[in-house]
Design a protein around this motif. Sequence first.
Motif, PDB file in Angstrom:
ATOM      1  N   THR B  37     -75.752  23.775  95.065  1.00 47.22           N
ATOM      2  CA  THR B  37     -76.190  24.239  93.753  1.00 47.22           C
ATOM      3  C   THR B  37     -74.972  24.644  92.937  1.00 47.22           C
ATOM      4  OG1 THR B  37     -76.444  26.468  94.619  1.00 47.22           O
ATOM      5  CG2 THR B  37     -78.407  25.064  94.638  1.00 47.22           C
ATOM      6  N   ASP B 151     -79.506  33.027  96.772  1.00 47.34           N
ATOM      7  CA  ASP B 151     -79.370  31.702  96.159  1.00 47.34           C
ATOM      8  C   ASP B 151     -78.616  31.785  94.831  1.00 47.34           C
ATOM      9  OD1 ASP B 151     -80.769  30.699  98.256  1.00 47.34           O
ATOM     10  OD2 ASP B 151     -82.544  30.086  97.108  1.00 47.34           O
ATOM     11  N   LYS B 154     -74.984  32.286  95.549  1.00 44.71           N
ATOM     12  CA  LYS B 154     -74.333  31.089  96.102  1.00 44.71           C
ATOM     13  C   LYS B 154     -74.061  30.036  95.027  1.00 44.71           C
ATOM     14  CE  LYS B 154     -76.133  31.460 100.817  1.00 44.71           C
ATOM     15  NZ  LYS B 154     -77.286  31.101 101.683  1.00 44.71           N
TER      16      LYS B 154
END
Lengths: 413, 413
Positions: B37, B151, B154
Amino acid sequence: MSQTVSPLAPKTFPDLPPVAGVRFATAEAGIRYRNRTDVLLMLFERGTTVAGVFTRSKCPSAPVEWCEAKLAAGRARALVVNSGNANAFTGKAGRAAVKRTAELAAEAAGCKPREVFLASTGVIGEPLDASKFEGVLTDCAARAADGPWLDAAKAIMTTDTFPKVATRTVDLGGVPVTLVGIAKGAGMIAPDMATMLSFVVTDAPIAAPVLQGLLDRGVIDTFNALTIDGDTSTSDTLLMFATGAAAARGAPVIEESRDKRLAEFRAALFDLMGDLARQVARDGEGARKFVTINVTGATSKRSARRIAMSIANSPLVKTAIAGEDANWGRVVMAVGKAGEPAERDRLAIWFGDIRVAFRGARDPDYDEAAASAYMRRDEIELKVDLALGEASDTVWTCDLTKEYVAINGDYRS
Amino acid sequence: MSQTVSPLAPKTFPDLPPVAGVRFATAEAGIRYRNRTDVLLMLFERGTTVAGVFTRSKCPSAPVEWCEAKLAAGRARALVVNSGNANAFTGKAGRAAVKRTAELAAEAAGCKPREVFLASTGVIGEPLDASKFEGVLTDCAARAADGPWLDAAKAIMTTDTFPKVATRTVDLGGVPVTLVGIAKGAGMIAPDMATMLSFVVTDAPIAAPVLQGLLDRGVIDTFNALTIDGDTSTSDTLLMFATGAAAARGAPVIEESRDKRLAEFRAALFDLMGDLARQVARDGEGARKFVTINVTGATSKRSARRIAMSIANSPLVKTAIAGEDANWGRVVMAVGKAGEPAERDRLAIWFGDIRVAFRGARDPDYDEAAASAYMRRDEIELKVDLALGEASDTVWTCDLTKEYVAINGDYRS
């Protein structure tokens, strides 16, 4: 200690002539190193003038404090330099060691202790045992001769991989006079295995205040335009001695800074100082690239210097150069962090003749292959034009390699 | 990119609660990285206030300029962060990319472009292709949820080896409110594979000027007390968003900085910011040691900070720590070069509880074996007492290893 000579070392050494009124010898005093010379005694004929510039550190070494105090009289008869121990942060014991060394040198030279100048380089915080000089200095005085200069330059080395020497011969009022300089600087200008020391001698007859004025002006664009890692030694010392021996051959005694007959000498001295400073950058610890940084279009010389130094001291710029990467983004960063007037949309950056950035963005015509080829050279020129004013400046540095970290961090491994 | 996690990484991550009024999602926009991502979209409920602190670079990135301009209104509905490209030094194209990204995010969030805040991190000087966000942001908005925070942390990483998160729950006028913060910083605080970004959200109802005051004060001893290599990014960004959702549960709306009900919140916020800053130091590129530097006995806090930063940024101090060498001589050097009031004969230096130097010389009772054992730890505390005044300061850094040079210089090898 580095074992291999810097790839940036000069291929040959110049012939170094004697300087009338100066004799010297080196010896193994066993201060820290084994099987190499670690002390230099230089003797000057009566009437020699002296000037000096020292570290700006708030915690200077004992020899620096001694020299600064003795400089006022402007007279010198002897210089003692040792490597292996910087005699810095050594308190009262350090001051006592300096005094004792000066007494031993004065005895050997037949002069007063206050006419003795001193410099030490090496580990800091360790007491310097002045008794190591007993006998050694007397013996040096007995052996003192007008050469070879390379021996003098070698005796003062620490992590240096080559001795640094330079000479110039120049006209002073119709009479040729000689300049010889030696320097040590293990790449970084800092203590414990480094420190910049330089000693320049001449047979020109120049009054001490004039000599001091020359050095004060001369360091700005030479030794002060040099950085390896931005760290400042407790011990940085530049001393210049003028024996005046050329007066016997008809050279005029220079008593005034504005004396027009000094022009050629001044230029030659500054040139020699720049030469020595660049040799120090070429011997930067772990250095694989010699880097010249030019900043133009600044609003003042001071501003240009600060921006140039911000670039020269940036670990990111230096590691990029080590990696042969024309990483102008990091140059932008270093310009931006300097805190000096700079406008992104006016900035242009060159590596060599290759303009990589122009007016706030990547140069559309920038040829990456050409830049990559340029970066493989061992001498890199980086230019930044701020397009704000007329002032410019130049500084010298080297790249930052794993070897630098190894030299300075691998004690325990 | 580093492949192995820093040995200084936290062993576990805290449980990170939802923050009422905040939803987010991440996606793979393919800006530079593959199979990870690289974009984060955060949505804030109507009425959310915002404050920010940015890089002091004279050459800030396009997103920094956008955020600074939009901050005056104090309102935010969306945040877009991408990794892989910093959109810095990209000229007009960079400004256009920011505008286009804000438009796409506004469309996805159902707000005005001026209510969108942006941050980018990664390579500088490369144009950012905003079309990569087309569809991606709409999709993120559709998927937006109140977790998981890891998330989000990250998606904004570059050379970071672990995501940086922190949370606090605190009483505001009798009602518990929540703070969550994420940060990225690849060790150095600089562009091209680094930059410090941090985003803090809370459900507390706090007016924008009060929030700004908190950040301005809070950064002094947290993010501004952090250095990896002294290099300053074009992109450093700290943004804080307060949704005010806790007002529905009875939390008071804080309109004044001097409101006493803010005390606990302020303390918790500063604590969280310090936590995130220390995590950045722990992920310093190539870092093997987390280093805390305390300077006491200074004549002013500003002077203490300058001396602490001089030590923290010294390549020689940092390589010595990497080499597990209690090299206090280099600490003396760094104190001396700071240019601040310092007297060698008053100086004392400790590594941990071991006093290695005292009153201008090596501490006679200093136990080298104990110091060596201490230096093998992965968390080092270095203290310098100047014995001149009452002011003190603390900064955080890490050691300088060959891995730092490899990460930043090995592109071509």
